[in-house]
Design a protein around this motif. Structure first.
Motif, PDB file in Angstrom:
ATOM      1  N   ILE A 167      -3.675  -7.180   2.920  1.00  0.00           N
ATOM      2  CA  ILE A 167      -4.140  -5.989   3.627  1.00  0.00           C
ATOM      3  C   ILE A 167      -5.586  -5.629   3.306  1.00  0.00           C
ATOM      4  N   TRP A 168      -6.007  -5.863   2.066  1.00  0.00           N
ATOM      5  CA  TRP A 168      -7.390  -5.524   1.703  1.00  0.00           C
ATOM      6  C   TRP A 168      -8.369  -6.531   2.288  1.00  0.00           C
ATOM      7  N   LEU A 169      -7.942  -7.774   2.455  1.00  0.00           N
ATOM      8  CA  LEU A 169      -8.781  -8.762   3.133  1.00  0.00           C
ATOM      9  C   LEU A 169      -8.947  -8.374   4.603  1.00  0.00           C
ATOM     10  N   ALA A 170      -7.856  -7.924   5.220  1.00  0.00           N
ATOM     11  CA  ALA A 170      -7.929  -7.478   6.613  1.00  0.00           C
ATOM     12  C   ALA A 170      -8.906  -6.309   6.741  1.00  0.00           C
ATOM     13  N   LEU A 171      -8.863  -5.381   5.794  1.00  0.00           N
ATOM     14  CA  LEU A 171      -9.785  -4.248   5.838  1.00  0.00           C
ATOM     15  C   LEU A 171     -11.227  -4.701   5.630  1.00  0.00           C
ATOM     16  N   ALA A 172     -11.435  -5.652   4.736  1.00  0.00           N
ATOM     17  CA  ALA A 172     -12.791  -6.181   4.516  1.00  0.00           C
ATOM     18  C   ALA A 172     -13.331  -6.848   5.778  1.00  0.00           C
ATOM     19  N   ILE A 173     -12.492  -7.595   6.478  1.00  0.00           N
ATOM     20  CA  ILE A 173     -12.914  -8.227   7.734  1.00  0.00           C
ATOM     21  C   ILE A 173     -13.222  -7.160   8.784  1.00  0.00           C
ATOM     22  N   ALA A 184      -4.619  -3.911   8.573  1.00  0.00           N
ATOM     23  CA  ALA A 184      -4.704  -3.273   7.260  1.00  0.00           C
ATOM     24  C   ALA A 184      -3.806  -2.044   7.182  1.00  0.00           C
ATOM     25  N   LEU A 185      -3.640  -1.345   8.298  1.00  0.00           N
ATOM     26  CA  LEU A 185      -2.824  -0.137   8.319  1.00  0.00           C
ATOM     27  C   LEU A 185      -1.342  -0.423   8.124  1.00  0.00           C
ATOM     28  N   ARG A 186      -0.965  -1.678   8.130  1.00  0.00           N
ATOM     29  CA  ARG A 186       0.430  -2.032   7.838  1.00  0.00           C
ATOM     30  C   ARG A 186       0.789  -1.720   6.386  1.00  0.00           C
ATOM     31  N   GLY A 187      -0.228  -1.692   5.513  1.00  0.00           N
ATOM     32  CA  GLY A 187       0.070  -1.470   4.109  1.00  0.00           C
ATOM     33  C   GLY A 187      -0.812  -0.448   3.413  1.00  0.00           C
ATOM     34  N   ILE A 188      -1.805   0.069   4.117  1.00  0.00           N
ATOM     35  CA  ILE A 188      -2.711   1.058   3.534  1.00  0.00           C
ATOM     36  C   ILE A 188      -2.559   2.350   4.335  1.00  0.00           C
ATOM     37  N   GLN A 245     -10.470   4.314  -4.485  1.00  0.00           N
ATOM     38  CA  GLN A 245      -9.995   3.002  -4.902  1.00  0.00           C
ATOM     39  C   GLN A 245      -9.502   2.986  -6.346  1.00  0.00           C
ATOM     40  N   LEU A 246     -10.199   3.665  -7.218  1.00  0.00           N
ATOM     41  CA  LEU A 246      -9.879   3.592  -8.645  1.00  0.00           C
ATOM     42  C   LEU A 246      -8.807   4.586  -9.092  1.00  0.00           C
ATOM     43  N   PHE A 247      -8.761   5.755  -8.466  1.00  0.00           N
ATOM     44  CA  PHE A 247      -7.933   6.819  -9.024  1.00  0.00           C
ATOM     45  C   PHE A 247      -6.853   7.359  -8.105  1.00  0.00           C
ATOM     46  N   SER A 248      -6.923   7.109  -6.820  1.00  0.00           N
ATOM     47  CA  SER A 248      -5.960   7.698  -5.896  1.00  0.00           C
ATOM     48  C   SER A 248      -4.631   6.956  -5.928  1.00  0.00           C
ATOM     49  N   LYS A 249      -3.560   7.716  -6.003  1.00  0.00           N
ATOM     50  CA  LYS A 249      -2.210   7.134  -5.918  1.00  0.00           C
ATOM     51  C   LYS A 249      -1.840   6.869  -4.452  1.00  0.00           C
ATOM     52  N   ALA A 250      -2.596   7.445  -3.536  1.00  0.00           N
ATOM     53  CA  ALA A 250      -2.351   7.218  -2.115  1.00  0.00           C
ATOM     54  C   ALA A 250      -2.825   5.850  -1.669  1.00  0.00           C
ATOM     55  N   SER A 251      -3.765   5.284  -2.427  1.00  0.00           N
ATOM     56  CA  SER A 251      -4.324   3.977  -2.094  1.00  0.00           C
ATOM     57  C   SER A 251      -3.301   2.893  -2.420  1.00  0.00           C
ATOM     58  N   ALA A 252      -3.147   1.953  -1.505  1.00  0.00           N
ATOM     59  CA  ALA A 252      -2.208   0.844  -1.717  1.00  0.00           C
ATOM     60  C   ALA A 252      -2.863  -0.216  -2.585  1.00  0.00           C
TER      61      ALA A 252
END
Length: 110
Positions: A3-9, A50-54, A102-109
């Protein structure tokens, strides 16, 4: 696909499309206009993946924040856009916000 690769693309495609938007001169130039349409299409496709997992709020914050920072850097380096200190500070705040998510949120996948 991760999912993070999809977001980067998605981010990379959006940055390319937005940069080409300037070169399209209001969609009067064919090749840059085609890059804009294909780039945004690709960006939204991979953002949807990316929204499938984030969570949507996190994905959009990262996507738009990273896009703002990268487009601003490209405009400064390649297009001669001048940024005053207020603009630089604002962009740094956006970058800081994305980093905090990215570093601190629990909402981030993770």
């Amino acid at each position: 696909m991760h999912i993070w690769l999809a977001l980067a693309i998605a981010i990379a495609a959006e940055v390319v499309a937005t940069t080409a938007l300037k070169a399209s001169e209001g969609f009067t130039r064919s090749l840059p206009s085609l890059v804009v349409v294909l780039g945004y299409g690709c960006a939204f496709f991979f953002l949807a993946q990316a929204l499938r997992g984030i969570p949507v709020g996190v994905a959009y914050a990262v996507w738009s924040g990273a896009g703002i920072v990268l487009v601003s850097l490209i405009a400064w380096i390649f297009l001669g856009q001048r940024l005053d200190m207020a603009a630089v500070f604002g962009i740094l705040l956006i970058l800081a916000g994305v980093t905090v998510i990215q570093l601190f949120s629990k909402a981030s996948a993770h």
